[in-house]
Motif scaffolding. Structure first.
Motif, PDB file in Angstrom:
ATOM      1  N   ALA A  78       0.822  -1.113   0.045  1.00  0.00           N
ATOM      2  CA  ALA A  78      -0.118   0.017   0.064  1.00  0.00           C
ATOM      3  C   ALA A  78       0.870   1.134   0.075  1.00  0.00           C
ATOM      4  CB  ALA A  78      -0.969   0.054   1.247  1.00  0.00           C
ATOM      5  N   GLY A  79       0.398   2.064  -0.895  1.00  0.00           N
ATOM      6  CA  GLY A  79       1.203   3.585  -0.857  1.00  0.00           C
ATOM      7  C   GLY A  79       2.424   3.435  -1.878  1.00  0.00           C
ATOM      8  N   ARG A  80       2.747   2.220  -2.557  1.00  0.00           N
ATOM      9  CA  ARG A  80       3.967   2.257  -3.324  1.00  0.00           C
ATOM     10  C   ARG A  80       3.641   3.026  -4.619  1.00  0.00           C
ATOM     11  NH1 ARG A  80       6.739  -3.439  -5.639  1.00  0.00           N
ATOM     12  NH2 ARG A  80       8.213  -2.201  -7.278  1.00  0.00           N
ATOM     13  N   ARG A  81       2.537   2.614  -5.177  1.00  0.00           N
ATOM     14  CA  ARG A  81       2.345   3.261  -6.514  1.00  0.00           C
ATOM     15  C   ARG A  81       0.812   3.511  -6.970  1.00  0.00           C
ATOM     16  NH1 ARG A  81       4.310  -2.396  -9.280  1.00  0.00           N
ATOM     17  NH2 ARG A  81       6.104  -1.101  -9.671  1.00  0.00           N
ATOM     18  N   PHE A  82       0.530   4.073  -7.963  1.00  0.00           N
ATOM     19  CA  PHE A  82      -0.741   3.841  -8.457  1.00  0.00           C
ATOM     20  C   PHE A  82      -1.137   2.591  -9.222  1.00  0.00           C
ATOM     21  CE2 PHE A  82      -3.436   4.507 -12.192  1.00  0.00           C
ATOM     22  CZ  PHE A  82      -4.484   5.056 -11.679  1.00  0.00           C
ATOM     23  N   HIS A  83      -2.116   2.070  -8.933  1.00  0.00           N
ATOM     24  CA  HIS A  83      -2.587   0.905  -9.557  1.00  0.00           C
ATOM     25  C   HIS A  83      -4.156   0.884  -9.465  1.00  0.00           C
ATOM     26  CE1 HIS A  83      -2.458  -3.089 -10.797  1.00  0.00           C
ATOM     27  NE2 HIS A  83      -3.242  -3.511 -10.183  1.00  0.00           N
ATOM     28  N   TYR A  84      -4.603   1.013 -10.732  1.00  0.00           N
ATOM     29  CA  TYR A  84      -6.344   0.965 -10.861  1.00  0.00           C
ATOM     30  C   TYR A  84      -7.076  -0.011 -10.090  1.00  0.00           C
ATOM     31  CZ  TYR A  84     -10.519   3.034 -12.696  1.00  0.00           C
ATOM     32  OH  TYR A  84     -12.019   3.453 -12.798  1.00  0.00           O
ATOM     33  N   SER A  85      -7.914   0.140  -9.563  1.00  0.00           N
ATOM     34  CA  SER A  85      -8.413  -0.955  -8.732  1.00  0.00           C
ATOM     35  C   SER A  85     -10.213  -0.743  -8.682  1.00  0.00           C
ATOM     36  CB  SER A  85      -7.848  -1.314  -7.359  1.00  0.00           C
ATOM     37  OG  SER A  85      -8.576  -2.138  -6.760  1.00  0.00           O
ATOM     38  N   ASN A  86     -10.711  -1.593  -9.373  1.00  0.00           N
ATOM     39  CA  ASN A  86     -12.278  -1.699  -9.382  1.00  0.00           C
ATOM     40  C   ASN A  86     -12.737  -2.320  -8.249  1.00  0.00           C
ATOM     41  OD1 ASN A  86     -13.255  -0.440 -12.058  1.00  0.00           O
ATOM     42  ND2 ASN A  86     -11.929  -2.174 -12.848  1.00  0.00           N
ATOM     43  N   VAL A  87     -11.874  -3.202  -7.606  1.00  0.00           N
ATOM     44  CA  VAL A  87     -12.251  -4.025  -6.330  1.00  0.00           C
ATOM     45  C   VAL A  87     -12.115  -2.885  -5.161  1.00  0.00           C
ATOM     46  CG1 VAL A  87     -11.314  -5.547  -4.616  1.00  0.00           C
ATOM     47  CG2 VAL A  87     -11.431  -6.097  -6.977  1.00  0.00           C
ATOM     48  N   GLY A  88     -11.013  -2.202  -5.421  1.00  0.00           N
ATOM     49  CA  GLY A  88     -11.012  -1.039  -4.288  1.00  0.00           C
ATOM     50  C   GLY A  88     -12.125   0.011  -4.221  1.00  0.00           C
ATOM     51  N   TYR A  89     -12.901   0.073  -5.232  1.00  0.00           N
ATOM     52  CA  TYR A  89     -14.257   1.043  -5.054  1.00  0.00           C
ATOM     53  C   TYR A  89     -15.492   0.271  -4.639  1.00  0.00           C
ATOM     54  CZ  TYR A  89     -12.588   5.631  -5.923  1.00  0.00           C
ATOM     55  OH  TYR A  89     -12.089   6.948  -5.920  1.00  0.00           O
ATOM     56  N   GLY A  90     -15.331  -1.429  -4.952  1.00  0.00           N
ATOM     57  CA  GLY A  90     -16.444  -2.168  -4.437  1.00  0.00           C
ATOM     58  C   GLY A  90     -16.120  -2.183  -3.014  1.00  0.00           C
ATOM     59  N   ALA A  91     -14.875  -2.113  -2.229  1.00  0.00           N
ATOM     60  CA  ALA A  91     -14.682  -1.854  -0.878  1.00  0.00           C
ATOM     61  C   ALA A  91     -15.302  -0.611  -0.378  1.00  0.00           C
ATOM     62  CB  ALA A  91     -13.091  -2.111  -0.622  1.00  0.00           C
ATOM     63  N   LEU A  92     -15.137   0.372  -0.999  1.00  0.00           N
ATOM     64  CA  LEU A  92     -15.592   1.908  -0.678  1.00  0.00           C
ATOM     65  C   LEU A  92     -17.131   1.967  -0.807  1.00  0.00           C
ATOM     66  CD1 LEU A  92     -12.931   4.141  -2.446  1.00  0.00           C
ATOM     67  CD2 LEU A  92     -13.149   3.856   0.021  1.00  0.00           C
ATOM     68  N   GLY A  93     -17.678   1.393  -1.525  1.00  0.00           N
ATOM     69  CA  GLY A  93     -19.226   1.134  -1.621  1.00  0.00           C
ATOM     70  C   GLY A  93     -19.475   0.379  -0.434  1.00  0.00           C
ATOM     71  N   ARG A  94     -18.978  -0.529   0.110  1.00  0.00           N
ATOM     72  CA  ARG A  94     -19.380  -1.320   1.172  1.00  0.00           C
ATOM     73  C   ARG A  94     -18.969  -0.393   2.370  1.00  0.00           C
ATOM     74  NH1 ARG A  94     -22.669  -4.404   3.466  1.00  0.00           N
ATOM     75  NH2 ARG A  94     -21.981  -5.864   5.215  1.00  0.00           N
ATOM     76  N   LEU A  95     -18.091   0.420   2.273  1.00  0.00           N
ATOM     77  CA  LEU A  95     -17.810   1.324   3.648  1.00  0.00           C
ATOM     78  C   LEU A  95     -18.913   2.168   3.721  1.00  0.00           C
ATOM     79  CD1 LEU A  95     -14.643   3.277   4.263  1.00  0.00           C
ATOM     80  CD2 LEU A  95     -16.785   4.446   4.329  1.00  0.00           C
ATOM     81  N   LEU A  96     -19.656   2.693   2.502  1.00  0.00           N
ATOM     82  CA  LEU A  96     -20.774   3.639   2.624  1.00  0.00           C
ATOM     83  C   LEU A  96     -22.012   2.858   3.149  1.00  0.00           C
ATOM     84  CD1 LEU A  96     -20.703   5.521  -1.061  1.00  0.00           C
ATOM     85  CD2 LEU A  96     -20.052   6.403   1.531  1.00  0.00           C
TER      86      LEU A  96
END
Length: 451
Positions: A145-163
């Motif tokens: 985490a924090g090393r580089r930009f890596h586009y992630s659809n899964v990451g936004y699935g996680a943010l949706g769950r956070l909401l």
């Protein structure tokens, strides 16, 4: 407000050219200026066949990853309400996943090292399961985490769950009640509703079509589920341009559009970056923000110039085509060439009390100039060296807004008689003459003085 007839003719021709040369079944586009949709156009038919139902401004298209920007704004609203911090670990809000150690900010900016796609079948073409199913497939990280930009659809699935956890309801309901309804975006939905384009693939070597599937993405839906019209997406472009209707502060919107991680393409100069949910581009020295979208059968684009708010939106029902790559920029160029944005007239309404701060100042042996522009004190040239604007925060107190001095305090130091002795900028002393002895120069001034 609408564009002039000549401008509309040029815009319509550019859109029609893109539709024909790009072999787009249908395409719609719109331009935004001063928070208003000033032009929209539509070419083609919903099923891509001659004689089919024509596309129009009320036709829904899938916006794909532009959906992520709505999720991101809702997350920042939680932050602004004091309900989370961007440095929080994901597990503090949604425990029990392999993504737990990634911060909220890293998920927003695609810097968490989170895997791009799911472990299962191509999620964009197959119905999705719930959050427990997504977690159970082993969704995790590819990089530190924090090393580089890596586009992630899964990451936004996680943010949706956070909401969902934070609000106790579905992510789409959060987006609807917090953003869509207040902004009047009544034609933006999670599934096609009413007049909608058919998602299509166009054969690369023949003029034939293939219908693409449409489904509920489940836990992955926050990455690209929403459908919209050119009018609704134009309202979202106006939001990005600053017309947030009070739903997001100016400071938070600016924070979201700051480049957090560059999009590093080997061997290529950096022109793009990602902020908190928004993509950011540097085009000929002009900062743009927005997002692209792609789902089987659909492509979408939203881009806004941050130097004035002019924006463009595009939607089409094809899986792949190079025609949209430069279409938005071309439409914006036509608008700005044919109808330059209005210029605010200058007026002499400055504050004479600030005259004692303007003119030449010296930091050591270097020289800089201070001037007042609007409500800001400007030292040097912002964007060059350490030039910066400063905003007033109290009597004789300012704070930096640009570059090296962003967030740094500037204090006006006065003599006993009330006249200005020097400026103290984050410990740097600026005096009217180089190394003025009465300006409390750190380390003192040699007794011989200049010699």
């Amino acid at each position: 407000m609408t564009v002039l007839p000549r401008t509309a003719t040029l815009l319509d021709h550019r859109l029609a050219t893109a539709q024909r040369e790009g072999r787009l079944p249908s395409v719609v586009a719109g331009l935004v200026r001063a928070g208003e949709l000033v032009w929209s156009g539509a070419v083609g038919t919903l099923d891509g066949r001659a004689g089919g139902a024509p596309a129009d401004a009320d036709t829904q298209y899938r916006m794909g990853s532009v959906t992520k920007t709505f999720v991101a704004v809702c997350v920042l609203r939680l932050r602004d309400a004091g309900r989370l911090d961007l440095t929080d670990r994901f597990e503090q809000h949604v425990p029990g996943s392999a993504l737990g150690g990634v911060t909220v900010e890293q998920l927003l900016s695609h810097a968490g090292g989170t895997q791009a796609e799911t472990e299962g079948p191509w999620w964009e073409r197959t119905p999705g399961g719930d959050w427990d199913h997504l977690v159970g497939t082993g969704a995790g990280q590819r990089f530190r985490a924090g090393r580089r930009f890596h586009y992630s659809n899964v990451g936004y699935g996680a943010l949706g769950r956070l909401l969902e956890v934070a609000h106790g309801t579905g992510w789409a309901e959060v987006v609807r009640t917090e953003l869509l309804e207040p902004l009047g975006m009544t034609r933006t939905t999670t599934r096609p509703d009413g007049r909608a384009a058919q998602g299509l693939a166009v054969h690369p070597f023949a003029d034939v079509l293939l219908r693409e599937p449409e489904h509920d993405g489940g836990a992955m839906a926050p990455a690209g589920q929403l459908w919209t019209t050119v009018g609704d997406l134009a309202r979202w472009a106006a939001f990005l341009g600053g017309d947030t209707a009070g739903l997001l502060s100016t400071d938070t919107l600016a924070e979201m559009c700051e480049p957090h991680h560059v999009v590093d393409e080997p061997g290529q100069p950096w022109t793009g970056a990602h902020g908190l949910g928004w993509q950011v581009w540097n085009v000929d020295g002009v900062r743009h923000a927005g997002h692209g979208g792609s789902m089987p059968g659909f492509l979408a684009g939203l881009r806004v110039r941050l130097d004035g708010g002019d924006g463009v939106v595009t939607l089409t029902n094809t899986t792949a085509s190079p025609a949209l790559k430069g279409l938005g920029d071309d439409l914006l160029d036509v608008l700005r060439t044919e109808e330059p944005a209005a210029v605010e007239p200058w007026s002499a309404d400055g504050d004479p009390a600030l005259l004692e701060l303007v003119g030449t100042w010296h930091w050591g042996a270097s020289t800089t100039t201070a001037k007042v522009v609007g409500e800001h004190l400007v030292l040097g040239e912002p964007g060059q060296g350490r030039g910066s604007r400063f905003a007033p925060v109290g009597p004789d107190a300012w704070v930096g807004l640009d570059g090296y001095h962003t967030g740094e305090p500037l204090r006006v130091v006065r003599r006993a008689d009330g006249t200005v002795s020097h400026l103290d900028l984050a410990s740097f002393r600026f005096s009217r003459t180089p190394y003025a002895p009465d300006s409390d120069v750190p380390g003192g001034v040699d007794d011989l003085g200049w010699h």
